[in-house]
Design a protein around this motif. Structure first.
Motif, PDB file in Angstrom:
ATOM      1  N   LEU A 528      58.499 -35.306 -14.658  1.00  0.00           N
ATOM      2  CA  LEU A 528      58.328 -36.310 -13.659  1.00  0.00           C
ATOM      3  C   LEU A 528      58.825 -37.628 -14.196  1.00  0.00           C
ATOM      4  CD1 LEU A 528      54.607 -36.213 -13.254  1.00  0.00           C
ATOM      5  CD2 LEU A 528      56.593 -34.235 -11.938  1.00  0.00           C
ATOM      6  N   PRO A 529      59.603 -38.009 -13.034  1.00  0.00           N
ATOM      7  CA  PRO A 529      60.638 -39.354 -12.854  1.00  0.00           C
ATOM      8  C   PRO A 529      59.497 -40.486 -13.942  1.00  0.00           C
ATOM      9  CG  PRO A 529      60.429 -38.653 -11.247  1.00  0.00           C
ATOM     10  CD  PRO A 529      59.589 -37.503 -11.831  1.00  0.00           C
ATOM     11  N   PRO A 530      59.496 -41.318 -13.785  1.00  0.00           N
ATOM     12  CA  PRO A 530      58.797 -42.805 -14.137  1.00  0.00           C
ATOM     13  C   PRO A 530      58.529 -43.453 -12.878  1.00  0.00           C
ATOM     14  CG  PRO A 530      60.579 -43.089 -15.690  1.00  0.00           C
ATOM     15  CD  PRO A 530      60.637 -41.887 -14.785  1.00  0.00           C
ATOM     16  N   GLY A 531      56.867 -43.353 -12.273  1.00  0.00           N
ATOM     17  CA  GLY A 531      56.112 -43.433 -11.467  1.00  0.00           C
ATOM     18  C   GLY A 531      55.528 -42.331 -10.519  1.00  0.00           C
ATOM     19  N   GLN A 532      56.305 -41.119 -10.773  1.00  0.00           N
ATOM     20  CA  GLN A 532      56.002 -40.266 -10.140  1.00  0.00           C
ATOM     21  C   GLN A 532      54.978 -39.641 -10.992  1.00  0.00           C
ATOM     22  OE1 GLN A 532      58.853 -38.178  -7.654  1.00  0.00           O
ATOM     23  NE2 GLN A 532      57.926 -35.994  -8.045  1.00  0.00           N
ATOM     24  N   ASP A 533      53.511 -39.876 -10.703  1.00  0.00           N
ATOM     25  CA  ASP A 533      52.891 -39.755 -11.763  1.00  0.00           C
ATOM     26  C   ASP A 533      51.221 -38.129 -11.031  1.00  0.00           C
ATOM     27  OD1 ASP A 533      53.473 -40.898 -13.219  1.00  0.00           O
ATOM     28  OD2 ASP A 533      51.733 -42.219 -13.405  1.00  0.00           O
ATOM     29  N   ASN A 534      51.145 -37.097 -11.440  1.00  0.00           N
ATOM     30  CA  ASN A 534      50.163 -36.194 -11.216  1.00  0.00           C
ATOM     31  C   ASN A 534      48.990 -37.169 -11.710  1.00  0.00           C
ATOM     32  OD1 ASN A 534      48.618 -34.260 -10.744  1.00  0.00           O
ATOM     33  ND2 ASN A 534      50.194 -32.860 -10.382  1.00  0.00           N
ATOM     34  N   HIS A 535      47.816 -36.406 -11.007  1.00  0.00           N
ATOM     35  CA  HIS A 535      46.840 -37.399 -12.587  1.00  0.00           C
ATOM     36  C   HIS A 535      45.766 -35.335 -12.042  1.00  0.00           C
ATOM     37  CE1 HIS A 535      47.326 -41.039 -10.098  1.00  0.00           C
ATOM     38  NE2 HIS A 535      47.891 -40.427  -8.988  1.00  0.00           N
ATOM     39  N   LEU A 536      44.812 -36.386 -12.857  1.00  0.00           N
ATOM     40  CA  LEU A 536      43.979 -35.702 -13.895  1.00  0.00           C
ATOM     41  C   LEU A 536      42.697 -35.457 -13.494  1.00  0.00           C
ATOM     42  CD1 LEU A 536      45.098 -35.996 -17.614  1.00  0.00           C
ATOM     43  CD2 LEU A 536      45.926 -34.188 -16.112  1.00  0.00           C
ATOM     44  N   HIS A 548      42.607 -40.952 -14.482  1.00  0.00           N
ATOM     45  CA  HIS A 548      43.700 -41.112 -15.428  1.00  0.00           C
ATOM     46  C   HIS A 548      45.165 -39.762 -14.805  1.00  0.00           C
ATOM     47  CE1 HIS A 548      41.527 -42.368 -18.481  1.00  0.00           C
ATOM     48  NE2 HIS A 548      41.453 -41.376 -18.867  1.00  0.00           N
ATOM     49  N   PRO A 549      45.883 -39.626 -15.234  1.00  0.00           N
ATOM     50  CA  PRO A 549      47.815 -39.993 -14.394  1.00  0.00           C
ATOM     51  C   PRO A 549      47.918 -38.767 -15.805  1.00  0.00           C
ATOM     52  CG  PRO A 549      48.189 -41.843 -15.324  1.00  0.00           C
ATOM     53  CD  PRO A 549      46.509 -42.124 -15.545  1.00  0.00           C
ATOM     54  N   ALA A 550      48.786 -38.409 -14.937  1.00  0.00           N
ATOM     55  CA  ALA A 550      49.665 -37.320 -15.922  1.00  0.00           C
ATOM     56  C   ALA A 550      51.134 -37.358 -15.301  1.00  0.00           C
ATOM     57  CB  ALA A 550      49.086 -36.233 -15.543  1.00  0.00           C
ATOM     58  N   ARG A 551      52.168 -37.421 -17.016  1.00  0.00           N
ATOM     59  CA  ARG A 551      53.445 -38.441 -16.430  1.00  0.00           C
ATOM     60  C   ARG A 551      54.454 -38.016 -17.027  1.00  0.00           C
ATOM     61  NH1 ARG A 551      54.389 -42.698 -19.365  1.00  0.00           N
ATOM     62  NH2 ARG A 551      52.919 -43.524 -21.352  1.00  0.00           N
ATOM     63  N   LEU A 552      55.185 -37.784 -16.577  1.00  0.00           N
ATOM     64  CA  LEU A 552      56.793 -37.815 -17.313  1.00  0.00           C
ATOM     65  C   LEU A 552      56.958 -35.973 -18.081  1.00  0.00           C
ATOM     66  CD1 LEU A 552      57.208 -40.829 -19.950  1.00  0.00           C
ATOM     67  CD2 LEU A 552      57.982 -39.969 -17.574  1.00  0.00           C
ATOM     68  N   TRP A 553      55.758 -35.706 -17.852  1.00  0.00           N
ATOM     69  CA  TRP A 553      55.476 -34.042 -17.640  1.00  0.00           C
ATOM     70  C   TRP A 553      54.667 -32.845 -17.998  1.00  0.00           C
ATOM     71  CZ3 TRP A 553      59.882 -32.250 -21.843  1.00  0.00           C
ATOM     72  CH2 TRP A 553      59.383 -30.417 -22.801  1.00  0.00           C
ATOM     73  N   CYS A 554      54.464 -31.772 -17.415  1.00  0.00           N
ATOM     74  CA  CYS A 554      53.756 -31.050 -16.988  1.00  0.00           C
ATOM     75  C   CYS A 554      53.777 -30.218 -17.021  1.00  0.00           C
ATOM     76  CB  CYS A 554      53.111 -31.005 -15.511  1.00  0.00           C
ATOM     77  SG  CYS A 554      52.630 -33.186 -14.755  1.00  0.00           S
ATOM     78  N   ALA A 566      40.020 -30.348 -18.442  1.00  0.00           N
ATOM     79  CA  ALA A 566      41.227 -30.761 -17.312  1.00  0.00           C
ATOM     80  C   ALA A 566      42.279 -30.026 -16.462  1.00  0.00           C
ATOM     81  CB  ALA A 566      41.639 -32.333 -17.657  1.00  0.00           C
ATOM     82  N   ASN A 567      42.063 -30.443 -15.286  1.00  0.00           N
ATOM     83  CA  ASN A 567      42.649 -29.463 -14.139  1.00  0.00           C
ATOM     84  C   ASN A 567      44.042 -30.757 -13.833  1.00  0.00           C
ATOM     85  OD1 ASN A 567      41.815 -26.991 -14.541  1.00  0.00           O
ATOM     86  ND2 ASN A 567      40.114 -27.469 -13.257  1.00  0.00           N
ATOM     87  N   TYR A 568      45.084 -30.378 -13.302  1.00  0.00           N
ATOM     88  CA  TYR A 568      46.133 -30.947 -12.528  1.00  0.00           C
ATOM     89  C   TYR A 568      45.099 -31.203 -11.122  1.00  0.00           C
ATOM     90  CZ  TYR A 568      49.448 -30.328 -15.859  1.00  0.00           C
ATOM     91  OH  TYR A 568      49.993 -30.505 -17.535  1.00  0.00           O
ATOM     92  N   ALA A 569      45.140 -32.401 -10.524  1.00  0.00           N
ATOM     93  CA  ALA A 569      44.713 -32.918  -8.862  1.00  0.00           C
ATOM     94  C   ALA A 569      45.400 -32.500  -8.347  1.00  0.00           C
ATOM     95  CB  ALA A 569      44.434 -34.050  -9.265  1.00  0.00           C
ATOM     96  N   LYS A 570      47.171 -32.136  -7.752  1.00  0.00           N
ATOM     97  CA  LYS A 570      47.813 -32.567  -7.000  1.00  0.00           C
ATOM     98  C   LYS A 570      49.672 -31.154  -7.144  1.00  0.00           C
ATOM     99  CE  LYS A 570      50.723 -36.815  -7.734  1.00  0.00           C
ATOM    100  NZ  LYS A 570      50.641 -38.398  -6.524  1.00  0.00           N
ATOM    101  N   ASP A 571      50.214 -31.089  -6.425  1.00  0.00           N
ATOM    102  CA  ASP A 571      51.137 -30.485  -6.451  1.00  0.00           C
ATOM    103  C   ASP A 571      50.985 -28.933  -6.318  1.00  0.00           C
ATOM    104  OD1 ASP A 571      54.157 -29.410  -6.494  1.00  0.00           O
ATOM    105  OD2 ASP A 571      54.812 -31.289  -7.818  1.00  0.00           O
ATOM    106  N   SER A 596      49.878 -39.101 -20.590  1.00  0.00           N
ATOM    107  CA  SER A 596      48.807 -40.193 -19.368  1.00  0.00           C
ATOM    108  C   SER A 596      49.348 -41.570 -20.108  1.00  0.00           C
ATOM    109  CB  SER A 596      47.351 -40.107 -19.859  1.00  0.00           C
ATOM    110  OG  SER A 596      46.823 -39.888 -18.656  1.00  0.00           O
ATOM    111  N   HIS A 597      48.242 -42.544 -20.369  1.00  0.00           N
ATOM    112  CA  HIS A 597      48.238 -43.626 -20.254  1.00  0.00           C
ATOM    113  C   HIS A 597      47.606 -44.241 -21.343  1.00  0.00           C
ATOM    114  CE1 HIS A 597      45.074 -45.037 -16.471  1.00  0.00           C
ATOM    115  NE2 HIS A 597      45.115 -43.886 -17.648  1.00  0.00           N
ATOM    116  N   GLN A 598      47.736 -44.940 -21.954  1.00  0.00           N
ATOM    117  CA  GLN A 598      46.694 -45.476 -22.394  1.00  0.00           C
ATOM    118  C   GLN A 598      45.389 -45.589 -22.986  1.00  0.00           C
ATOM    119  OE1 GLN A 598      48.613 -46.772 -26.060  1.00  0.00           O
ATOM    120  NE2 GLN A 598      46.913 -45.424 -26.137  1.00  0.00           N
ATOM    121  N   HIS A 599      44.348 -45.653 -21.786  1.00  0.00           N
ATOM    122  CA  HIS A 599      43.255 -45.824 -21.397  1.00  0.00           C
ATOM    123  C   HIS A 599      42.764 -44.086 -21.710  1.00  0.00           C
ATOM    124  CE1 HIS A 599      43.099 -49.742 -20.224  1.00  0.00           C
ATOM    125  NE2 HIS A 599      44.196 -48.826 -18.904  1.00  0.00           N
ATOM    126  N   PHE A 600      44.136 -43.180 -21.295  1.00  0.00           N
ATOM    127  CA  PHE A 600      43.080 -41.716 -21.874  1.00  0.00           C
ATOM    128  C   PHE A 600      43.095 -41.298 -23.610  1.00  0.00           C
ATOM    129  CE2 PHE A 600      44.386 -37.529 -23.424  1.00  0.00           C
ATOM    130  CZ  PHE A 600      44.132 -36.967 -22.740  1.00  0.00           C
TER     131      PHE A 600
END
Length: 691
Positions: A528-536, A548-554, A566-571, A596-600
């Motif tokens: 995934l490119p920066p800013g184009q996230d999936n979600h968990l 929490h997002p799923a970013r860069l690599w799924c 946890a599962n992916y939320a979209k796509d 994901s981001h730091q909070h995850f």
């Protein structure tokens, strides 16, 4: 405990100081002021080759002996640096083959440091000669306590050279590894783009070319270049051990920097020395990560000048650097703050870079303890002197204490080199960023962390984190399975075990030979490119504090016995697993299929603490950094406030502070940039410190 400075007496002679009649008079003044500041050791000589051997075969070490004599009169010990990092110009003129060629075949010229091809026989011979001559002249001096070999090896982008001598050694290295050309062709996959060879001398170095070189060949080039640097240091170590067996040896290194295997390098010496990044990294967790990495390079057979089992900071920054776009001053209190962070993470020696700003050369405005003018600004000197007095109080208590960790992060330089090659699935992915996400959360919750290679004994750790081990050998995979089988908790991630040690992808599914360990198979991975996230979306016992997002690599995961957390939320892979846990033997293997981001990672560490029954070292606010050094019967806590405002701490039992001698309990306001060094047995320790 040794507390010192890096000193360059060769810079402070007439006409830069002193007089024509007494050109070295500043040396005595410097030594006297050092002693008053608490300095008891200096490092000297690591860039002095051209002064010690101004002409081929004509040596002059008398000036260094005079310096050591002066330091001795002030009870200051000496670490001698072998001066091979800066060969004299006459050597390059006499043997131009020592000058390195870059990947385009262009010469990197003399007139500076590190203009060296480490495959040059001539350079090796002259290096042996200067080391032996230095031993002859100074090896018996009573102030000498240790040797530093070379300086900043691999620095200034000098890890690779493409000389004819390098090519010959490259071919010999490959022949020793693969034995036959046919086996080399097979193991490196050279039939891709029809790059097979029929003789050893056909094998190219990965020089500048229209397209990237075969990744397996480029990986071996990194290994070969690392081995070349390690062998050069080992050559000097062998000479020094034979002729000066009483003095321990070290080499300076910098974490996550320079392209050689730091674990291999640490094996060649008796103790590890670091070059700190204090002046250029403002984040406490990044600095702590560097320190834990460097401490972890050598875990056994440690021999330091004071006999302690720690590491040294041979270049702890005392001021700003001079290579950034903006070289801001190090703010008051930060040198002290980060010195205590260094000590809290296992250091047993601190040497500040440098004693005095030079009037000459390209580091004229590099920060130092003293400015060019002795009577100039003494702000830093005052801060260093305070630290020196405090370390005198701490040294007896810290003697023989160690940092003991129950969490480990796995790191492999070979894996880093594999991930650094072009044409990655996602060029926005950074291994260091990935490691730092885990480390930041461990640091904020005051877990003590070691680093290790995947093949090391991991049995002492309750939790092992393995971020993106893209390159993983079968032997290392078996070691991870053994760790979990025996009851350990392993956290693995995406971008793992995609290739083996020969950079060959498996035909049995991803993640390579770890599919049974994690109880899953990765069918595909989506970048995934920066800013184009999936979600968990989470279920079960994993509690989250926010979305929490799923970013860069799924990773698109097919479960084969694992439990889904946890599962992916979209796509198109919405509902597919993104985080799993699998029971394996007596332990468990957790798999994170995304970043994901730091909070995850904060939530992850909280969950791991609960599931692995890990207790905090002390109950303090999260923005207080806590470290622990211990030995049998002794536990010494360091509490550091990196904030610019006070933080209130509540102590539930009496604690003794070594720095003030005060024992207190209840509420305590730790001031901005404040430090506490505490003993939980004050009734035993107060008397000992007073003595």
């Amino acid at each position: 405990m040794y507390f010192g400075v890096d000193y360059y007496p060769e810079h402070w002679v007439f006409p830069y100081s002193g007089t024509r009649e007494n050109p070295e008079e500043l040396w005595e003044q410097d030594a006297e002021l050092m002693a008053k500041t608490g300095v008891n050791v200096v490092r000297i000589a690591e860039f002095s080759w051209g002064i010690c051997e101004p002409e081929d075969g004509k040596y002059d070490f008398s000036w260094l002996r005079r310096v050591m004599d002066i330091l001795g009169r002030h009870n200051i010990k000496v670490i001698l640096g072998t001066p091979t990092a800066a060969p004299p110009i006459w050597l390059a003129r006499k043997h131009p083959e020592i000058l390195p060629l870059d990947e385009r075949g262009i010469v990197k010229h003399e007139g500076t440091r590190r203009a060296i091809c480490l495959s040059s026989d001539a350079f090796w011979e002259y290096s042996k000669r200067i080391v032996n001559a230095m031993i002859d002249a100074l090896g018996d001096h009573p102030q000498l306590i240790a040797w530093q070999i070379d300086n900043s090896i691999g620095g200034n982008d000098t890890e690779f050279s493409y000389n004819e001598a390098t090519k010959n050694e490259w071919h010999q290295w490959l022949q020793a590894k693969y034995k036959t050309v046919d086996r080399l062709n097979a193991m490196l996959g050279l039939r891709f783009w029809a790059q097979t060879v029929t003789s050893w001398d056909q094998i190219p170095m990965p020089m500048y070319s229209p397209v990237m070189h075969n990744p397996a060949l480029a990986l071996d080039w990194s290994r070969f270049s690392s081995d070349t640097m390690v062998q050069y240091i080992r050559m000097q170590a062998d000479i020094l051990r034979k002729r000066c067996p009483a003095h321990p040896l070290t080499v300076t290194m910098r974490a996550f920097n320079r392209k050689y295997d730091h674990f291999d390098m640490a094996e060649t010496v008796d103790f590890v020395s670091i070059e700190s990044n204090v002046a250029i990294k403002a984040k406490a967790a990044e600095l702590a990560c560097d320190l834990d990495m460097m401490r972890s390079l050598k875990k056994t057979d440690i021999k330091t000048p004071d006999g302690d089992a720690g590491f040294w900071a041979m270049e702890q920054k005392a001021g700003q650097v001079n290579w950034e776009d903006v070289n801001a001053l190090v703010r008051p209190g930060l040198i002290r703050l980060f010195t205590y962070q260094l000590l809290s993470r296992g250091a047993s020696g601190v040497v500040y870079f440098r004693w005095r700003q030079p009037r000459i050369g390209c580091e004229q405005f590099y920060g130092a303890i003293l400015a060019h003018h002795l009577e100039g600004n003494r702000r830093t000197l005052t801060e260093i002197a305070q630290i020196g007095e405090e370390i005198k109080l701490l040294a007896p208590a810290l003697k023989d204490t160690k940092v003991v960790s129950n969490v480990c992060i796995l790191y492999s330089h070979e894996n880093e080199w594999a991930l650094s090659q072009p044409m990655q699935p996602n060029n926005f992915f950074s291994l260091r960023e990935h490691i730092q996400l885990f480390y930041n959360s461990l640091h904020s919750r005051n877990f003590q962390v070691d680093f290790a290679r995947p093949g090391e004994d991991l049995s002492q750790y309750k939790i092992v984190i393995a971020p993106s081990l893209r390159l993983l050998s079968d032997a290392d995979a078996d070691n991870l399975k053994l760790y979990v089988q025996n009851g350990g908790t392993l956290v693995g991630t995406f971008n793992s075990s995609l290739v083996n040690q020969n950079h060959i992808a498996p035909d049995t599914g991803f993640p390579g030979s770890l599919t049974d360990l994690f109880g899953l198979e990765v069918l595909e991975f989506d970048a995934l490119p920066p800013g184009q996230d999936n979600h968990l979306t989470f279920k079960g016992a994993f509690t989250t504090s926010q979305m929490h997002p799923a970013r860069l690599w799924c990773d698109i995961i097919e479960p084969k016995g694992c439990q889904i957390l946890a599962n992916y939320a979209k796509d198109f892979y919405a509902g597919k697993p993104a985080m799993t846990v699998n029971n394996f033997g007596l332990g468990r293997a957790i798999y994170l299929g995304t970043m994901s981001h730091q909070h995850f990672y904060h939530d992850l560490v909280t969950w791991l603490r609960q599931t692995c029954s890990l207790q905090p070292m002390l109950k303090v606010p999260e923005n207080i950094e806590v470290s622990l050094r211990q030995k049998e019967g002794t536990r010494i806590f360091f509490l550091i406030n990196h904030q610019n405002s006070p933080i209130r701490i509540q102590f539930y039992k009496p604690m003794h502070d070594f720095l003030t001698g005060v024992t207190f309990s209840g509420n305590y306001d730790l001031p901005p940039l404040g430090v506490l060094v505490l003993d939980e047995h004050p009734e035993v320790k107060t008397a000992g410190v007073a003595a």
